[in-house]
Design a protein around this motif. Sequence first.
Motif, PDB file in Angstrom:
ATOM      1  N   ASP A 172      56.872   4.001 -92.722  1.00 16.45           N
ATOM      2  CA  ASP A 172      57.154   5.134 -92.395  1.00 16.45           C
ATOM      3  C   ASP A 172      57.170   4.546 -90.635  1.00 16.45           C
ATOM      4  OD1 ASP A 172      56.260   7.444 -89.756  1.00 16.45           O
ATOM      5  OD2 ASP A 172      56.164   8.067 -91.666  1.00 16.45           O
ATOM      6  N   THR A 174      58.855   4.161 -85.880  1.00 19.87           N
ATOM      7  CA  THR A 174      59.910   5.164 -85.437  1.00 19.87           C
ATOM      8  C   THR A 174      60.565   4.512 -84.040  1.00 19.87           C
ATOM      9  OG1 THR A 174      58.233   6.951 -84.990  1.00 19.87           O
ATOM     10  CG2 THR A 174      59.701   6.372 -83.159  1.00 19.87           C
ATOM     11  N   GLN A 177      64.276   6.727 -79.800  1.00 20.54           N
ATOM     12  CA  GLN A 177      64.128   8.276 -80.165  1.00 20.54           C
ATOM     13  C   GLN A 177      64.468   8.747 -81.891  1.00 20.54           C
ATOM     14  OE1 GLN A 177      68.026  10.372 -79.264  1.00 20.54           O
ATOM     15  NE2 GLN A 177      68.690   8.437 -79.130  1.00 20.54           N
ATOM     16  N   TYR A 178      64.210   7.839 -82.307  1.00 22.67           N
ATOM     17  CA  TYR A 178      64.497   8.713 -84.083  1.00 22.67           C
ATOM     18  C   TYR A 178      63.075   7.939 -84.396  1.00 22.67           C
ATOM     19  CZ  TYR A 178      69.682   8.263 -83.016  1.00 22.67           C
ATOM     20  OH  TYR A 178      70.439   8.287 -81.960  1.00 22.67           O
ATOM     21  N   HIS A 179      62.846   8.828 -85.336  1.00 16.28           N
ATOM     22  CA  HIS A 179      61.923   9.029 -86.546  1.00 16.28           C
ATOM     23  C   HIS A 179      61.974   8.530 -87.462  1.00 16.28           C
ATOM     24  CE1 HIS A 179      57.820   9.729 -88.564  1.00 16.28           C
ATOM     25  NE2 HIS A 179      58.092  10.124 -88.723  1.00 16.28           N
ATOM     26  N   GLU A 191      71.301   6.945 -86.681  1.00 15.44           N
ATOM     27  CA  GLU A 191      70.695   6.466 -86.436  1.00 15.44           C
ATOM     28  C   GLU A 191      70.334   5.363 -87.973  1.00 15.44           C
ATOM     29  OE1 GLU A 191      69.302  11.227 -86.938  1.00 15.44           O
ATOM     30  OE2 GLU A 191      70.532  10.303 -88.519  1.00 15.44           O
TER      31      GLU A 191
END
Length: 309
Positions: A172, A174, A177-179, A191
């Motif tokens: 998990d 980040t 701006q992308y998680h 992405e």
Amino acid sequence: MKTQKRKKKWVKITLITLLVLFLSFGIYSYSVYKSFKNAVDTMHQPIERKQSDKRQEPVEVKKDPFTVLMLGVDERQGDKGRSDSMIVLAVNPQKQSVKMLSIPRDTRTEIVGKGKEDKINHAYAFGGVPMAMDTVENFLDIPIDYYIQINMEGFKDIVDAVGGVTVQNDLDFTVGQYHFAKGNITLNGDEALSYSRMRHEDPRGDFGRQERQRQIIQAVIKEGASLSTLTNFSDIFSALGKNVKTNLTFDQMAAIQKNDKTAGNSIEQIEIKETGTKINKIYYGLVAPEEKQRVQSELKSQLELSNSN
């Protein structure tokens, strides 16, 4: 009598239908073939490189074991770029197998033609594809026969052309701006590029990033080979033509696809272990002599070369 006529009529209709489908498939296949050939012709970029002393005769991809150096190059405007990822494929047509080695970008080794030791990914920045191939060849003590260079900045176009990719994410994190959550995630081009580049938040460092890059490449191949993307073949081939360069010819690619199509199902990944250290405040990955020998021996066995080569 009428029953026989009806049977003949339906046989005739069935045959005509099959004939139309066959002709349609033939025309469609030719269209795909032509587009693919045009893309490969655009991708084809021979290089000037002296004959390797590790290869006595040119290889024939139909029958001889051969190698391909895959370079993921981070090219940005006004910058020649460095090879962000370096992957060596050792293909053995007779064994129908492929061994894949990812070389960490910070690996310290001799840069052939530069006369000094540095990070292996700097070879491309110093001397382009030829110096990168010579340096990897010297590092692994095996011939490097072909190269495939992928512009990572433009790789997002390829991902978008196949309609996005789905990968299994085990971390998990980040980035910007992308998680990216754990589990199965579907990514578009931007992405996927961000996902494949991250390494600072990964405790595995370069190894974690290499794994994500392999995931993206394998997912692109999977999507590109599926029937659902056949209608997008023009966009896919166009994206490949713009962002991929190789010294493999169309005939060689066709031969590899024909003779080694099952080899892709038995790709074995090889990992090279390194020890991180700083020299003059610069981080490097150092490979112990016995570890380098282990990797070299495994690759030579796959290529049917003697350890004396």
